[in-house]
Enzyme design. Structure first.
Site, PDB file in Angstrom:
ATOM      1  N   LYS A   1       2.308  -3.519   7.047  1.00 54.69           N
ATOM      2  CA  LYS A   1       2.453  -3.689   5.601  1.00 54.69           C
ATOM      3  C   LYS A   1       3.879  -3.333   5.163  1.00 54.69           C
ATOM      4  O   LYS A   1       4.444  -3.987   4.287  1.00 54.69           O
ATOM      5  CB  LYS A   1       1.442  -2.801   4.860  1.00 54.69           C
ATOM      6  CG  LYS A   1      -0.012  -3.171   5.054  1.00 54.69           C
ATOM      7  CD  LYS A   1      -0.395  -4.511   4.469  1.00 54.69           C
ATOM      8  CE  LYS A   1      -0.346  -4.522   2.959  1.00 54.69           C
ATOM      9  NZ  LYS A   1      -0.847  -5.833   2.433  1.00 54.69           N
TER      10      LYS A   1
ATOM     11  N   ASN B   1     -11.864  14.852   1.861  1.00 53.51           N
ATOM     12  CA  ASN B   1     -12.941  13.994   2.360  1.00 53.51           C
ATOM     13  C   ASN B   1     -14.297  14.708   2.337  1.00 53.51           C
ATOM     14  O   ASN B   1     -15.320  14.099   2.017  1.00 53.51           O
ATOM     15  CB  ASN B   1     -12.637  13.542   3.790  1.00 53.51           C
ATOM     16  CG  ASN B   1     -11.660  12.370   3.823  1.00 53.51           C
ATOM     17  OD1 ASN B   1     -11.460  11.674   2.824  1.00 53.51           O
ATOM     18  ND2 ASN B   1     -11.040  12.152   4.978  1.00 53.51           N
TER      19      ASN B   1
ATOM     20  N   THR C   1       0.820  -1.214   0.000  1.00 50.69           N
ATOM     21  CA  THR C   1       0.000   0.000   0.000  1.00 50.69           C
ATOM     22  C   THR C   1       0.853   1.262   0.000  1.00 50.69           C
ATOM     23  O   THR C   1       1.991   1.246   0.511  1.00 50.69           O
ATOM     24  CB  THR C   1      -0.921   0.010   1.253  1.00 50.69           C
ATOM     25  OG1 THR C   1      -1.494   1.301   1.411  1.00 50.69           O
ATOM     26  CG2 THR C   1      -0.153  -0.321   2.527  1.00 50.69           C
ATOM     27  N   ASP C   2       0.295   2.354  -0.507  1.00 54.73           N
ATOM     28  CA  ASP C   2       1.024   3.636  -0.468  1.00 54.73           C
ATOM     29  C   ASP C   2       1.171   4.144   0.968  1.00 54.73           C
ATOM     30  O   ASP C   2       1.982   5.034   1.229  1.00 54.73           O
ATOM     31  CB  ASP C   2       0.337   4.689  -1.346  1.00 54.73           C
ATOM     32  CG  ASP C   2      -1.081   5.035  -0.919  1.00 54.73           C
ATOM     33  OD1 ASP C   2      -1.610   4.406   0.019  1.00 54.73           O
ATOM     34  OD2 ASP C   2      -1.670   5.953  -1.530  1.00 54.73           O
ATOM     35  N   GLU C   3       0.401   3.568   1.900  1.00 56.10           N
ATOM     36  CA  GLU C   3       0.493   4.055   3.288  1.00 56.10           C
ATOM     37  C   GLU C   3       1.840   3.717   3.920  1.00 56.10           C
ATOM     38  O   GLU C   3       2.197   4.268   4.959  1.00 56.10           O
ATOM     39  CB  GLU C   3      -0.660   3.489   4.129  1.00 56.10           C
ATOM     40  CG  GLU C   3      -2.001   3.979   3.604  1.00 56.10           C
ATOM     41  CD  GLU C   3      -3.158   3.707   4.536  1.00 56.10           C
ATOM     42  OE1 GLU C   3      -2.974   3.731   5.759  1.00 56.10           O
ATOM     43  OE2 GLU C   3      -4.254   3.452   4.012  1.00 56.10           O
TER      44      GLU C   3
ATOM     45  N   TYR D   1      -1.346  -0.563  11.058  1.00 55.19           N
ATOM     46  CA  TYR D   1      -1.626  -1.218   9.768  1.00 55.19           C
ATOM     47  C   TYR D   1      -0.489  -0.941   8.788  1.00 55.19           C
ATOM     48  O   TYR D   1       0.089  -1.876   8.206  1.00 55.19           O
ATOM     49  CB  TYR D   1      -2.965  -0.716   9.192  1.00 55.19           C
ATOM     50  CG  TYR D   1      -3.112  -0.972   7.706  1.00 55.19           C
ATOM     51  CD1 TYR D   1      -3.319  -2.268   7.227  1.00 55.19           C
ATOM     52  CD2 TYR D   1      -3.025   0.074   6.772  1.00 55.19           C
ATOM     53  CE1 TYR D   1      -3.438  -2.506   5.860  1.00 55.19           C
ATOM     54  CE2 TYR D   1      -3.142  -0.159   5.409  1.00 55.19           C
ATOM     55  CZ  TYR D   1      -3.353  -1.445   4.960  1.00 55.19           C
ATOM     56  OH  TYR D   1      -3.456  -1.684   3.613  1.00 55.19           O
TER      57      TYR D   1
HETATM   58  N1  LIG Z   1      -8.492  -1.307  -0.610  1.00 51.75           N
HETATM   59  C1  LIG Z   1      -7.500  -0.469  -0.854  1.00 51.75           C
HETATM   60  O1  LIG Z   1      -7.738   0.694  -1.169  1.00 51.75           O
HETATM   61  C2  LIG Z   1      -6.078  -0.932  -0.794  1.00 51.75           C
HETATM   62  C3  LIG Z   1      -5.067  -0.029  -1.119  1.00 51.75           C
HETATM   63  C4  LIG Z   1      -3.738  -0.451  -1.056  1.00 51.75           C
HETATM   64  C5  LIG Z   1      -3.446  -1.747  -0.687  1.00 51.75           C
HETATM   65  N2  LIG Z   1      -4.445  -2.595  -0.344  1.00 51.75           N
HETATM   66  C6  LIG Z   1      -4.078  -3.959   0.050  1.00 51.75           C
HETATM   67  O2  LIG Z   1      -4.881  -4.850  -0.710  1.00 51.75           O
HETATM   68  C7  LIG Z   1      -5.102  -6.046   0.027  1.00 51.75           C
HETATM   69  C8  LIG Z   1      -6.585  -6.317   0.109  1.00 51.75           C
HETATM   70  O3  LIG Z   1      -7.207  -5.222   0.778  1.00 51.75           O
HETATM   71  P1  LIG Z   1      -8.778  -5.034   0.739  1.00 51.75           P
HETATM   72  O4  LIG Z   1      -9.051  -3.593   0.753  1.00 51.75           O
HETATM   73  O5  LIG Z   1      -9.345  -5.873  -0.323  1.00 51.75           O
HETATM   74  O6  LIG Z   1      -9.155  -5.590   2.165  1.00 51.75           O
HETATM   75  P2  LIG Z   1     -10.216  -6.699   2.587  1.00 51.75           P
HETATM   76  O7  LIG Z   1     -10.231  -6.629   4.067  1.00 51.75           O
HETATM   77  O8  LIG Z   1     -11.479  -6.490   1.832  1.00 51.75           O
HETATM   78  O9  LIG Z   1      -9.574  -8.055   2.099  1.00 51.75           O
HETATM   79  C9  LIG Z   1      -8.568  -8.733   2.816  1.00 51.75           C
HETATM   80  C10 LIG Z   1      -8.882 -10.214   2.780  1.00 51.75           C
HETATM   81  O10 LIG Z   1      -7.845 -10.903   3.470  1.00 51.75           O
HETATM   82  C11 LIG Z   1      -8.440 -11.908   4.287  1.00 51.75           C
HETATM   83  N3  LIG Z   1      -7.527 -12.192   5.394  1.00 51.75           N
HETATM   84  C12 LIG Z   1      -7.130 -11.351   6.394  1.00 51.75           C
HETATM   85  N4  LIG Z   1      -6.286 -11.966   7.221  1.00 51.75           N
HETATM   86  C13 LIG Z   1      -6.136 -13.235   6.747  1.00 51.75           C
HETATM   87  C14 LIG Z   1      -5.384 -14.354   7.164  1.00 51.75           C
HETATM   88  N5  LIG Z   1      -4.619 -14.310   8.265  1.00 51.75           N
HETATM   89  N6  LIG Z   1      -5.465 -15.496   6.434  1.00 51.75           N
HETATM   90  C15 LIG Z   1      -6.248 -15.562   5.326  1.00 51.75           C
HETATM   91  N7  LIG Z   1      -6.984 -14.537   4.887  1.00 51.75           N
HETATM   92  C16 LIG Z   1      -6.927 -13.380   5.577  1.00 51.75           C
HETATM   93  C17 LIG Z   1      -9.767 -11.306   4.741  1.00 51.75           C
HETATM   94  O11 LIG Z   1     -10.688 -12.297   5.134  1.00 51.75           O
HETATM   95  C18 LIG Z   1     -10.198 -10.563   3.487  1.00 51.75           C
HETATM   96  O12 LIG Z   1     -10.983 -11.372   2.654  1.00 51.75           O
HETATM   97  C19 LIG Z   1      -4.454  -5.827   1.400  1.00 51.75           C
HETATM   98  O13 LIG Z   1      -3.193  -6.443   1.387  1.00 51.75           O
HETATM   99  C20 LIG Z   1      -4.332  -4.317   1.501  1.00 51.75           C
HETATM  100  O14 LIG Z   1      -3.257  -3.972   2.318  1.00 51.75           O
HETATM  101  C21 LIG Z   1      -5.763  -2.224  -0.395  1.00 51.75           C
END
Ligand SMILES: NC(=O)c1ccc[n+]([C@@H]2O[C@H](COP(=O)([O-])OP(=O)(O)OC[C@H]3O[C@@H](n4cnc5c(N)ncnc54)[C@H](O)[C@@H]3O)[C@@H](O)[C@H]2O)c1
Length: 331
Positions: A153, A247, A123-125, A149
């Site tokens: 990451k 926001n 993530t960009d964070e 978080y």
């Molecule tokens: N949504 C965004 O804007 C965004 C931006 C940058 C990065 N990300 C990254 O993308 C990825 C997905 O994020 P998201 O927004 O879809 O979140 P989300 O919470 O919708 O999806 C995460 C999934 O991981 C599963 N999970 C969590 N811990 C687990 C474990 N220990 N074992 C197995 N499964 C597990 C959860 O059940 C869930 O289905 C993450 O790695 C997040 O850091 C998301």
């Protein structure tokens, strides 16, 4: 020959859109490993229940045996599983390290054992607070995460670098801006949208001045897949080129699209350590030929329409309170 891809976290928001994109390809099969914690739901992939090219395994990325078994059968791994919610990480940081850091180590180790190509979804964070004057971070900028978080990451992201340097593992990393679109819960777009559609107070942190960049999840996952396939192993690619706005402006636009009065907008105490903005440069990704295709206004309109049509579906897919009682305005 069929390409077999393992998507960890494939029942979550980003993961399920990755699954959609992969299964559009007739020569690709997908296995999902997901423990179905807060962000995940089996309903996010229910449209594939009868698809012979799809398999779902409920399990934890810390389960060494299960991960090894699945990685052994895969040609490539996309590691998207993570506890993903900044606010929850402030309440319970340890769980985030277990899933996000140790879980990543488990997946890296299995990929090392089987020589499997891996894409890490970061993530960009991880860069920490962005330049308030609009500057953009490139991939070699220092990592200065400011929430549990983001720190979990960042640690996982660096571990990928170490596995490439130490073991030569073919791993690439994407650091993405905020994705938005159908099936997301708890983040700022769904929180504002669901509140607006249900006529509840729309909780905006502080004075609503924080800025966030948004990219439609369709463009986001296309970028991620391109990096898996054409990115240089060992390199990091920012996924940016989204639309940046405050926001408060986002809340106003969602009110307009949902047909809700702006009087629903309610300012709530700010999140501790709330980053003002992020801001990343996507030059390296653009050089691979990717371009965003979904304009922000169109993406937001179709997303609000999707939530309007899926309020009941969301209640079935997740525990009621997760969806119907917004926790706060975050992204
Ligand atoms: N949504 C965004 O804007 C965004 C931006 C940058 C990065 N990300 C990254 O993308 C990825 C997905 O994020 P998201 O927004 O879809 O979140 P989300 O919470 O919708 O999806 C995460 C999934 O991981 C599963 N999970 C969590 N811990 C687990 C474990 N220990 N074992 C197995 N499964 C597990 C959860 O059940 C869930 O289905 C993450 O790695 C997040 O850091 C998301």
């Amino acid at each position: 020959m069929t390409e077999r891809v393992l998507v960890t976290g494939g029942a979550g928001f980003v993961g399920s859109h990755l699954v959609d994109l992969l299964l559009e390809r007739p020569d690709t099969s997908v296995a999902v490993l997901d423990r179905l914690s807060t962000g995940g739901s089996r309903a996010n992939v229910e449209h594939y229940e009868r698809n012979p090219r799809f398999a779902f395994v409920r399990g934890d990325v810390n389960d060494v045996g299960a991960v090894d078994d699945l990685v052994r059968q895969a040609d490539a791994v996309i590691h998207a599983a993570a506890e993903s919610h900044v606010d929850r990480s402030i309440d319970a940081p340890r769980e985030f390290l277990e899933s996000n850091l140790l879980g990543t180590q488990t997946v890296l180790e299995a990929c090392r054992a089987h020589g499997t190509r891996m894409l890490m979804i970061s993530t960009d964070e991880v860069y920490g607070a962005g330049d308030p004057d609009g500057g953009l971070f490139e991939e070699d900028h220092a990592l200065v995460p400011r929430s549990p978080y983001a720190a979990s990451k960042a640690a996982a992201d660096l571990l990928c670098h170490a596995y490439h340097a130490t073991y030569g593992l073919p791993v690439t990393v994407v650091r993405g801006t905020n994705a938005f679109g159908p099936r997301q819960i708890e983040r700022v777009v769904p929180t504002y949208t669901i509140a607006a559609l249900e006529g509840r107070p729309i909780p905006v942190y502080g004075e609503g001045k924080q800025r966030r960049e948004f990219l439609h999840v369709g463009d986001w996952v296309r970028a991620a897949l391109l990096v898996l396939e054409q990115g240089e192993p060992g390199l990091v690619y920012n996924i940016g080129e989204g639309h940046e706005l405050e926001n408060l402006e986002l809340a106003r636009r969602i009110c307009a699209l949902a047909g809700a009065p702006e009087s629903l907008i309610t300012f709530v105490p700010d999140r501790p350590g709330h980053d003002f903005r992020y801001g990343i440069s996507a030059g390296r990704l653009l050089a691979l030929g990717w371009r965003p295709e979904i304009p922000f206004d169109e993406g937001l309109e179709s997303t609000v329409a999707w939530y309007r049509d899926h309020l009941e579906w969301l209640r079935r897919a997740h525990d009621g309170p997760v969806v119907t009682e917004p926790r706060g305005a975050h992204a």
